[in-house]
Design a protein around this motif. Structure first.
Motif, PDB file in Angstrom:
ATOM      1  N   TYR A  81       0.839  -1.194   0.000  1.00  0.00           N
ATOM      2  CA  TYR A  81       0.000   0.000   0.000  1.00  0.00           C
ATOM      3  C   TYR A  81       0.873   1.243   0.000  1.00  0.00           C
ATOM      4  CZ  TYR A  81      -3.269  -3.521   1.744  1.00  0.00           C
ATOM      5  OH  TYR A  81      -4.027  -4.655   1.884  1.00  0.00           O
ATOM      6  N   LEU A  82       0.337   2.301  -0.579  1.00  0.00           N
ATOM      7  CA  LEU A  82       0.980   3.607  -0.497  1.00  0.00           C
ATOM      8  C   LEU A  82      -0.085   4.604  -0.074  1.00  0.00           C
ATOM      9  CD1 LEU A  82       3.713   5.039  -0.933  1.00  0.00           C
ATOM     10  CD2 LEU A  82       2.846   5.732  -3.185  1.00  0.00           C
ATOM     11  N   GLU A  83       0.004   5.045   1.167  1.00  0.00           N
ATOM     12  CA  GLU A  83      -0.910   6.046   1.698  1.00  0.00           C
ATOM     13  C   GLU A  83      -0.322   7.409   1.387  1.00  0.00           C
ATOM     14  OE1 GLU A  83      -3.712   4.925   3.600  1.00  0.00           O
ATOM     15  OE2 GLU A  83      -4.463   6.970   3.385  1.00  0.00           O
ATOM     16  N   MET A  84      -1.088   8.218   0.668  1.00  0.00           N
ATOM     17  CA  MET A  84      -0.598   9.526   0.229  1.00  0.00           C
ATOM     18  C   MET A  84      -1.510  10.614   0.803  1.00  0.00           C
ATOM     19  SD  MET A  84       0.293   8.615  -3.748  1.00  0.00           S
ATOM     20  CE  MET A  84      -1.427   8.442  -4.205  1.00  0.00           C
ATOM     21  N   VAL A  85      -0.921  11.533   1.527  1.00  0.00           N
ATOM     22  CA  VAL A  85      -1.676  12.651   2.084  1.00  0.00           C
ATOM     23  C   VAL A  85      -1.024  13.952   1.639  1.00  0.00           C
ATOM     24  CG1 VAL A  85      -2.408  11.271   4.070  1.00  0.00           C
ATOM     25  CG2 VAL A  85      -0.389  12.730   4.244  1.00  0.00           C
ATOM     26  N   SER A  86      -1.739  15.041   1.862  1.00  0.00           N
ATOM     27  CA  SER A  86      -1.232  16.370   1.483  1.00  0.00           C
ATOM     28  C   SER A  86      -0.726  16.370   0.051  1.00  0.00           C
ATOM     29  CB  SER A  86      -0.117  16.818   2.443  1.00  0.00           C
ATOM     30  OG  SER A  86      -0.588  16.848   3.775  1.00  0.00           O
ATOM     31  N   LEU A  87      -1.500  15.821  -0.846  1.00  0.00           N
ATOM     32  CA  LEU A  87      -1.083  15.688  -2.238  1.00  0.00           C
ATOM     33  C   LEU A  87      -0.936  17.041  -2.900  1.00  0.00           C
ATOM     34  CD1 LEU A  87      -3.150  12.539  -3.136  1.00  0.00           C
ATOM     35  CD2 LEU A  87      -0.685  12.765  -3.427  1.00  0.00           C
ATOM     36  N   LYS A  88       0.049  17.097  -3.794  1.00  0.00           N
ATOM     37  CA  LYS A  88       0.374  18.320  -4.520  1.00  0.00           C
ATOM     38  C   LYS A  88       0.207  18.072  -6.015  1.00  0.00           C
ATOM     39  CE  LYS A  88       4.022  19.284  -1.125  1.00  0.00           C
ATOM     40  NZ  LYS A  88       5.480  19.538  -0.949  1.00  0.00           N
ATOM     41  N   PRO A  89       0.007  19.124  -6.795  1.00  0.00           N
ATOM     42  CA  PRO A  89      -0.099  18.925  -8.249  1.00  0.00           C
ATOM     43  C   PRO A  89       1.117  18.197  -8.831  1.00  0.00           C
ATOM     44  CG  PRO A  89      -0.871  21.095  -7.657  1.00  0.00           C
ATOM     45  CD  PRO A  89      -0.296  20.492  -6.403  1.00  0.00           C
ATOM     46  N   GLU A  90       2.275  18.416  -8.255  1.00  0.00           N
ATOM     47  CA  GLU A  90       3.474  17.751  -8.772  1.00  0.00           C
ATOM     48  C   GLU A  90       3.526  16.255  -8.451  1.00  0.00           C
ATOM     49  OE1 GLU A  90       3.317  20.538  -6.904  1.00  0.00           O
ATOM     50  OE2 GLU A  90       4.969  20.613  -5.437  1.00  0.00           O
ATOM     51  N   ASP A  91       2.588  15.770  -7.686  1.00  0.00           N
ATOM     52  CA  ASP A  91       2.475  14.333  -7.462  1.00  0.00           C
ATOM     53  C   ASP A  91       1.711  13.636  -8.595  1.00  0.00           C
ATOM     54  OD1 ASP A  91       1.945  15.070  -4.008  1.00  0.00           O
ATOM     55  OD2 ASP A  91       3.779  14.290  -4.911  1.00  0.00           O
ATOM     56  N   THR A  92       1.165  14.418  -9.510  1.00  0.00           N
ATOM     57  CA  THR A  92       0.444  13.847 -10.642  1.00  0.00           C
ATOM     58  C   THR A  92       1.372  12.965 -11.461  1.00  0.00           C
ATOM     59  OG1 THR A  92      -1.138  15.667 -10.769  1.00  0.00           O
ATOM     60  CG2 THR A  92      -0.776  14.389 -12.788  1.00  0.00           C
ATOM     61  N   ALA A  93       0.981  11.714 -11.640  1.00  0.00           N
ATOM     62  CA  ALA A  93       1.825  10.754 -12.343  1.00  0.00           C
ATOM     63  C   ALA A  93       1.090   9.423 -12.450  1.00  0.00           C
ATOM     64  CB  ALA A  93       3.137  10.538 -11.596  1.00  0.00           C
ATOM     65  N   VAL A  94       1.643   8.552 -13.255  1.00  0.00           N
ATOM     66  CA  VAL A  94       1.241   7.145 -13.214  1.00  0.00           C
ATOM     67  C   VAL A  94       2.138   6.470 -12.188  1.00  0.00           C
ATOM     68  CG1 VAL A  94       1.015   4.990 -14.484  1.00  0.00           C
ATOM     69  CG2 VAL A  94       0.513   7.170 -15.619  1.00  0.00           C
ATOM     70  N   TYR A  95       1.511   5.776 -11.252  1.00  0.00           N
ATOM     71  CA  TYR A  95       2.241   5.110 -10.184  1.00  0.00           C
ATOM     72  C   TYR A  95       2.306   3.616 -10.458  1.00  0.00           C
ATOM     73  CZ  TYR A  95       2.325   9.350  -7.392  1.00  0.00           C
ATOM     74  OH  TYR A  95       2.578  10.621  -6.928  1.00  0.00           O
ATOM     75  N   TYR A  96       3.511   3.085 -10.397  1.00  0.00           N
ATOM     76  CA  TYR A  96       3.752   1.669 -10.639  1.00  0.00           C
ATOM     77  C   TYR A  96       4.297   1.008  -9.378  1.00  0.00           C
ATOM     78  CZ  TYR A  96       3.761   3.136 -15.564  1.00  0.00           C
ATOM     79  OH  TYR A  96       3.434   3.660 -16.790  1.00  0.00           O
ATOM     80  N   CYS A  97       3.873  -0.210  -9.129  1.00  0.00           N
ATOM     81  CA  CYS A  97       4.563  -1.012  -8.122  1.00  0.00           C
ATOM     82  C   CYS A  97       5.541  -1.926  -8.853  1.00  0.00           C
ATOM     83  CB  CYS A  97       3.594  -1.812  -7.268  1.00  0.00           C
ATOM     84  SG  CYS A  97       2.535  -2.979  -8.141  1.00  0.00           S
ATOM     85  N   ALA A  98       6.629  -2.236  -8.188  1.00  0.00           N
ATOM     86  CA  ALA A  98       7.685  -3.026  -8.814  1.00  0.00           C
ATOM     87  C   ALA A  98       8.300  -3.972  -7.805  1.00  0.00           C
ATOM     88  CB  ALA A  98       8.752  -2.100  -9.388  1.00  0.00           C
ATOM     89  N   LYS A  99       8.648  -5.137  -8.268  1.00  0.00           N
ATOM     90  CA  LYS A  99       9.267  -6.187  -7.444  1.00  0.00           C
ATOM     91  C   LYS A  99      10.775  -6.151  -7.659  1.00  0.00           C
ATOM     92  CE  LYS A  99       9.452 -11.278  -7.421  1.00  0.00           C
ATOM     93  NZ  LYS A  99      10.560 -11.452  -8.370  1.00  0.00           N
ATOM     94  N   TRP A 100      11.505  -6.095  -6.546  1.00  0.00           N
ATOM     95  CA  TRP A 100      12.968  -6.042  -6.608  1.00  0.00           C
ATOM     96  C   TRP A 100      13.554  -7.447  -6.550  1.00  0.00           C
ATOM     97  CZ3 TRP A 100      16.573  -2.627  -7.759  1.00  0.00           C
ATOM     98  CH2 TRP A 100      17.894  -2.863  -7.367  1.00  0.00           C
ATOM     99  N   ASP A 101      14.388  -7.748  -7.516  1.00  0.00           N
ATOM    100  CA  ASP A 101      15.089  -9.031  -7.522  1.00  0.00           C
ATOM    101  C   ASP A 101      16.491  -8.803  -6.995  1.00  0.00           C
ATOM    102  OD1 ASP A 101      16.571 -11.357  -8.180  1.00  0.00           O
ATOM    103  OD2 ASP A 101      15.099 -11.854  -9.719  1.00  0.00           O
ATOM    104  N   HIS A 102      16.750  -9.256  -5.790  1.00  0.00           N
ATOM    105  CA  HIS A 102      18.052  -8.994  -5.193  1.00  0.00           C
ATOM    106  C   HIS A 102      19.168  -9.751  -5.888  1.00  0.00           C
ATOM    107  CE1 HIS A 102      17.322 -12.854  -3.180  1.00  0.00           C
ATOM    108  NE2 HIS A 102      16.166 -12.371  -2.818  1.00  0.00           N
ATOM    109  N   SER A 103      18.807 -10.839  -6.590  1.00  0.00           N
ATOM    110  CA  SER A 103      19.845 -11.604  -7.300  1.00  0.00           C
ATOM    111  C   SER A 103      20.437 -10.798  -8.450  1.00  0.00           C
ATOM    112  CB  SER A 103      19.261 -12.908  -7.838  1.00  0.00           C
ATOM    113  OG  SER A 103      18.796 -13.721  -6.792  1.00  0.00           O
ATOM    114  N   TYR A 104      19.604  -9.997  -9.075  1.00  0.00           N
ATOM    115  CA  TYR A 104      20.030  -9.211 -10.231  1.00  0.00           C
ATOM    116  C   TYR A 104      20.183  -7.724  -9.921  1.00  0.00           C
ATOM    117  CZ  TYR A 104      18.907 -13.423 -12.825  1.00  0.00           C
ATOM    118  OH  TYR A 104      18.872 -14.724 -13.288  1.00  0.00           O
ATOM    119  N   SER A 105      19.849  -7.367  -8.680  1.00  0.00           N
ATOM    120  CA  SER A 105      19.914  -5.952  -8.277  1.00  0.00           C
ATOM    121  C   SER A 105      19.161  -5.068  -9.258  1.00  0.00           C
ATOM    122  CB  SER A 105      21.370  -5.489  -8.168  1.00  0.00           C
ATOM    123  OG  SER A 105      22.027  -6.197  -7.136  1.00  0.00           O
TER     124      SER A 105
END
Length: 120
Positions: A81-105
Motif C-alpha cells: 500500500y501507499l498512503e498519500m496525504v497532502s497531495l500536490k499537483p506535482e504528485d500527478t503521475a502514473v504510479y507503478y509497483c515493482a518487485k525487486w530481484d536482489h539476485s540481479y539488483s
C-alpha cells in the motif's frame, strides 16, 4: 507467472489523500523487497518509496514525498500500500509497483500502473 496489479488512483484536489494498493501473485511475496515508482507526464521514471522484505518492513522515501507518503505491506494478503496525504499537483503521475530481484539488483516485474491526478 508473476502478477502485480495496482489500484486506487484517481482525481483528487490539492491537499487531498489517496491510498494505492498493489496486489501480487506468482511469487513468495514476503521474500521480496518492493517499490513504488512514478512517471509524471513527459518525464522519466522516479523512484518514490521502497520497503524491505523478511518482516523487517524497513521503508525509505524520496525527499519529494517524505513525511507525506507511507508505504506498508501485508504479507498475509500479498499486497503493498501507499498512503498519500497532502497531495500536490506535482504528485500527478502514473504510479507503478515493482518487485525487486536482489539476485540481479534490479526490478524484474512491474504492474500496469494507476493514474493519480492532483488538480483543482
Amino acid at each position: 507467472e508473476v502478477y502485480l496489479v495496482e489500484s486506487g488512483g484517481g482525481l483528487v484536489q490539492p491537499g487531498g489523500s489517496l491510498r494505492l494498493s498493489c496486489s501480487t501473485s506468482g511469487f513468495t511475496f514476503s521474500l521480496y523487497a518492493m517499490s513504488w515508482v512514478r512517471q509524471a507526464p513527459g518525464k522519466g521514471l522516479e523512484w518514490v518509496s521502497g520497503i524491505s522484505s523478511g518482516g523487517g518492513d524497513r521503508t525509505s522515501y524520496a525527499d519529494s514525498v517524505k513525511g507525506r507518503f507511507t508505504f506498508s505491506r501485508d504479507n498475509a494478503k500479498n499486497t503493498i500500500y501507499l498512503e498519500m496525504v497532502s497531495l500536490k499537483p506535482e504528485d500527478t503521475a502514473v504510479y507503478y509497483c515493482a518487485k525487486w530481484d536482489h539476485s540481479y539488483s534490479d526490478y524484474d516485474s512491474w504492474g500496469q500502473g494507476t493514474q493519480v491526478t492532483v488538480s483543482s
